[in-house]
Design an enzyme around this catalytic site. Structure first.
Site, PDB file in Angstrom:
ATOM      1  N   LYS A  86     -38.830  50.145 -79.655  1.00 32.41           N
ATOM      2  CA  LYS A  86     -38.740  51.524 -80.157  1.00 32.41           C
ATOM      3  C   LYS A  86     -37.830  51.565 -81.384  1.00 32.41           C
ATOM      4  O   LYS A  86     -36.713  51.050 -81.357  1.00 32.41           O
ATOM      5  CB  LYS A  86     -38.165  52.425 -79.071  1.00 32.41           C
ATOM      6  CG  LYS A  86     -38.055  53.892 -79.485  1.00 32.41           C
ATOM      7  CD  LYS A  86     -37.648  54.751 -78.321  1.00 32.41           C
ATOM      8  CE  LYS A  86     -36.159  54.958 -78.221  1.00 32.41           C
ATOM      9  NZ  LYS A  86     -35.551  55.758 -79.292  1.00 32.41           N
ATOM     10  N   ASP A 134     -39.990  56.760 -82.522  1.00 31.25           N
ATOM     11  CA  ASP A 134     -39.366  57.908 -81.845  1.00 31.25           C
ATOM     12  C   ASP A 134     -38.616  58.779 -82.855  1.00 31.25           C
ATOM     13  O   ASP A 134     -37.410  58.638 -83.034  1.00 31.25           O
ATOM     14  CB  ASP A 134     -38.411  57.348 -80.774  1.00 31.25           C
ATOM     15  CG  ASP A 134     -37.740  58.436 -79.951  1.00 31.25           C
ATOM     16  OD1 ASP A 134     -38.267  59.560 -79.900  1.00 31.25           O
ATOM     17  OD2 ASP A 134     -36.687  58.138 -79.354  1.00 31.25           O
ATOM     18  N   LYS A 142     -39.115  62.260 -82.903  1.00 32.98           N
ATOM     19  CA  LYS A 142     -38.965  63.571 -82.251  1.00 32.98           C
ATOM     20  C   LYS A 142     -39.205  64.729 -83.219  1.00 32.98           C
ATOM     21  O   LYS A 142     -38.324  65.538 -83.485  1.00 32.98           O
ATOM     22  CB  LYS A 142     -37.561  63.696 -81.622  1.00 32.98           C
ATOM     23  CG  LYS A 142     -37.270  62.658 -80.566  1.00 32.98           C
ATOM     24  CD  LYS A 142     -35.939  62.938 -79.872  1.00 32.98           C
ATOM     25  CE  LYS A 142     -35.574  61.854 -78.901  1.00 32.98           C
ATOM     26  NZ  LYS A 142     -35.200  60.572 -79.538  1.00 32.98           N
ATOM     27  N   ASP A 163     -41.084  71.002 -85.848  1.00 41.90           N
ATOM     28  CA  ASP A 163     -41.220  71.799 -87.074  1.00 41.90           C
ATOM     29  C   ASP A 163     -42.461  72.672 -86.911  1.00 41.90           C
ATOM     30  O   ASP A 163     -43.080  72.679 -85.833  1.00 41.90           O
ATOM     31  CB  ASP A 163     -41.326  70.845 -88.282  1.00 41.90           C
ATOM     32  CG  ASP A 163     -40.760  71.471 -89.561  1.00 41.90           C
ATOM     33  OD1 ASP A 163     -41.080  72.643 -89.829  1.00 41.90           O
ATOM     34  OD2 ASP A 163     -40.022  70.778 -90.274  1.00 41.90           O
ATOM     35  N   THR A 201     -32.093  63.410 -72.489  1.00 46.67           N
ATOM     36  CA  THR A 201     -31.410  62.862 -71.305  1.00 46.67           C
ATOM     37  C   THR A 201     -29.887  62.953 -71.413  1.00 46.67           C
ATOM     38  O   THR A 201     -29.184  62.784 -70.428  1.00 46.67           O
ATOM     39  CB  THR A 201     -31.802  61.388 -71.097  1.00 46.67           C
ATOM     40  OG1 THR A 201     -31.841  60.756 -72.374  1.00 46.67           O
ATOM     41  CG2 THR A 201     -33.152  61.272 -70.455  1.00 46.67           C
ATOM     42  N   ARG A 207     -28.860  50.472 -75.413  1.00 48.34           N
ATOM     43  CA  ARG A 207     -27.574  49.769 -75.401  1.00 48.34           C
ATOM     44  C   ARG A 207     -27.357  48.801 -74.237  1.00 48.34           C
ATOM     45  O   ARG A 207     -26.743  47.750 -74.461  1.00 48.34           O
ATOM     46  CB  ARG A 207     -26.436  50.808 -75.478  1.00 48.34           C
ATOM     47  CG  ARG A 207     -26.379  51.467 -76.850  1.00 48.34           C
ATOM     48  CD  ARG A 207     -25.623  52.771 -76.841  1.00 48.34           C
ATOM     49  NE  ARG A 207     -26.361  53.824 -76.158  1.00 48.34           N
ATOM     50  CZ  ARG A 207     -25.931  55.059 -75.974  1.00 48.34           C
ATOM     51  NH1 ARG A 207     -24.731  55.397 -76.412  1.00 48.34           N
ATOM     52  NH2 ARG A 207     -26.688  55.951 -75.354  1.00 48.34           N
TER      53      ARG A 207
HETATM   54  O1  C5P Z   1     -28.985  53.198 -75.591  1.00 46.18           O
HETATM   55  P1  C5P Z   1     -29.810  54.046 -74.663  1.00 46.18           P
HETATM   56  O2  C5P Z   1     -30.363  53.277 -73.491  1.00 46.18           O
HETATM   57  O3  C5P Z   1     -29.136  55.319 -74.278  1.00 46.18           O
HETATM   58  O4  C5P Z   1     -31.074  54.433 -75.565  1.00 46.18           O
HETATM   59  C1  C5P Z   1     -31.976  55.445 -75.198  1.00 46.18           C
HETATM   60  C2  C5P Z   1     -32.935  55.664 -76.337  1.00 46.18           C
HETATM   61  O5  C5P Z   1     -33.867  56.635 -75.950  1.00 46.18           O
HETATM   62  C3  C5P Z   1     -32.271  56.146 -77.613  1.00 46.18           C
HETATM   63  O6  C5P Z   1     -32.933  55.507 -78.697  1.00 46.18           O
HETATM   64  C4  C5P Z   1     -32.537  57.637 -77.630  1.00 46.18           C
HETATM   65  O7  C5P Z   1     -32.704  58.123 -78.942  1.00 46.18           O
HETATM   66  C5  C5P Z   1     -33.856  57.735 -76.872  1.00 46.18           C
HETATM   67  N1  C5P Z   1     -34.089  58.988 -76.151  1.00 46.18           N
HETATM   68  C6  C5P Z   1     -33.239  59.472 -75.184  1.00 46.18           C
HETATM   69  N2  C5P Z   1     -33.506  60.661 -74.549  1.00 46.18           N
HETATM   70  C7  C5P Z   1     -34.604  61.344 -74.833  1.00 46.18           C
HETATM   71  C8  C5P Z   1     -35.498  60.852 -75.778  1.00 46.18           C
HETATM   72  C9  C5P Z   1     -35.209  59.652 -76.422  1.00 46.18           C
HETATM   73  O8  C5P Z   1     -32.225  58.835 -74.882  1.00 46.18           O
HETATM   74  N3  C5P Z   1     -34.888  62.432 -74.180  1.00 46.18           N
END
Ligand code: C5P
Length: 241
Positions: A42, A68, A70, A73, A132, A221
């Protein structure tokens, strides 16, 4: 008959790894070390804002891409953005469900139309329900009520507009499955072995999220910032086998 990506079954490997960096060398090294262990990779705002479509193409990814960005608009602008995003050949892309029915419908239709023009598969357009990272307290500050109720409302809106996949936290998988069944694909970030410790507030482990009914798990991460990213990803995969 044309094949649409939303019809593909749950992949053998449900892990989507978030490559959140604006440094192409870093992203490239992640891709080299674990692309073959990931279902998809991603790329999001951090990389894309700096490097755009050309930067994505330059990576020459050896695996499928989830772009991603998002989008949120007016429908006409989102249509144009989706056409542009599809130049990356992405297999999934995101909009915010809170952009409303017309925007969601325009996004779903545009992905199909553009795929026909390009003679390619249509990417799965995913509607993000509620980030999230949002806690109930923050959701209330924005003006939302109960998070689960709000997510179900947004899910209904998006599905009613022709959207075939949702992004939700692990905590809303079960209620979404109970209400909407298994036709909708659920892509789930907020994957953590333990909750707390960073900006993600609505979390579960990979095994718990799959048990609840997730189709894909988005992990950033915990893999990319691990001392050994490849080992971290293998450990996550092993936990599901
Ligand atoms: O590092 P981590 O595991 O938190 O990464 C989660 C990824 O998912 C990030 O790139 C974040 O932008 C994306 N994301 C998210 N929550 C959402 C949609 C996308 O954490 N609702």
């Amino acid at each position: 008959m044309r094949e649409y990506l939303h019809t593909i079954p749950m992949p053998h490997n449900p892990f989507i790894i978030a490559l959140d960096s604006n440094d192409p060398a870093t992203v490239k090294s992640w891709v080299n070390s674990f692309a073959h262990e990931a279902g998809l990779v991603k790329l999001g705002l951090e990389f894309f804002t700096m490097h755009g479509i050309a930067g994505v193409q330059k990576l020459e990814l050896p695996c499928g891409l989830f772009l991603d960005l998002k989008f949120h608009d007016i429908p006409n602008t989102v249509k144009g953005a989706i056409r542009s995003a599809m130049a990356t050949g992405c297999e999934m892309l995101t909009i915010h469900a809170s952009g409303g029915h017309s925007m969601c419908k325009a996004a779903a239709e545009t992905a199909m139309e553009e795929a026909d023009k390009r003679n390619t598969k249509a990417p799965l357009v995913l509607a993000v329900t509620l980030l999230t990272s949002l806690s109930q307290q923050e959701a209330t500050q924005i003006g939302y009520g109960n998070i689960e109720t709000q997510v179900l409302k947004l899910a209904e809106l998006a599905i009613g507009a022709g959207i075939k996949g949702l992004v939700c936290s692990p905590l809303e998988i079960a209620p979404i499955r109970a209400r909407f069944g298994h036709d909708v694909k659920l892509v789930v970030p907020g994957i953590r072995a333990q909750s707390g410790g960073d900006d993600q507030t609505r979390t579960l482990s990979a095994a718990e999220a799959v048990k609840a009914g997730a189709d894909y798990l988005v992990v950033g991460r915990p893999v990319t910032q691990a001392q050994n990213p490849l080992e971290a990803l293998k450990t996550l995969r092993h936990a599901l086998s």
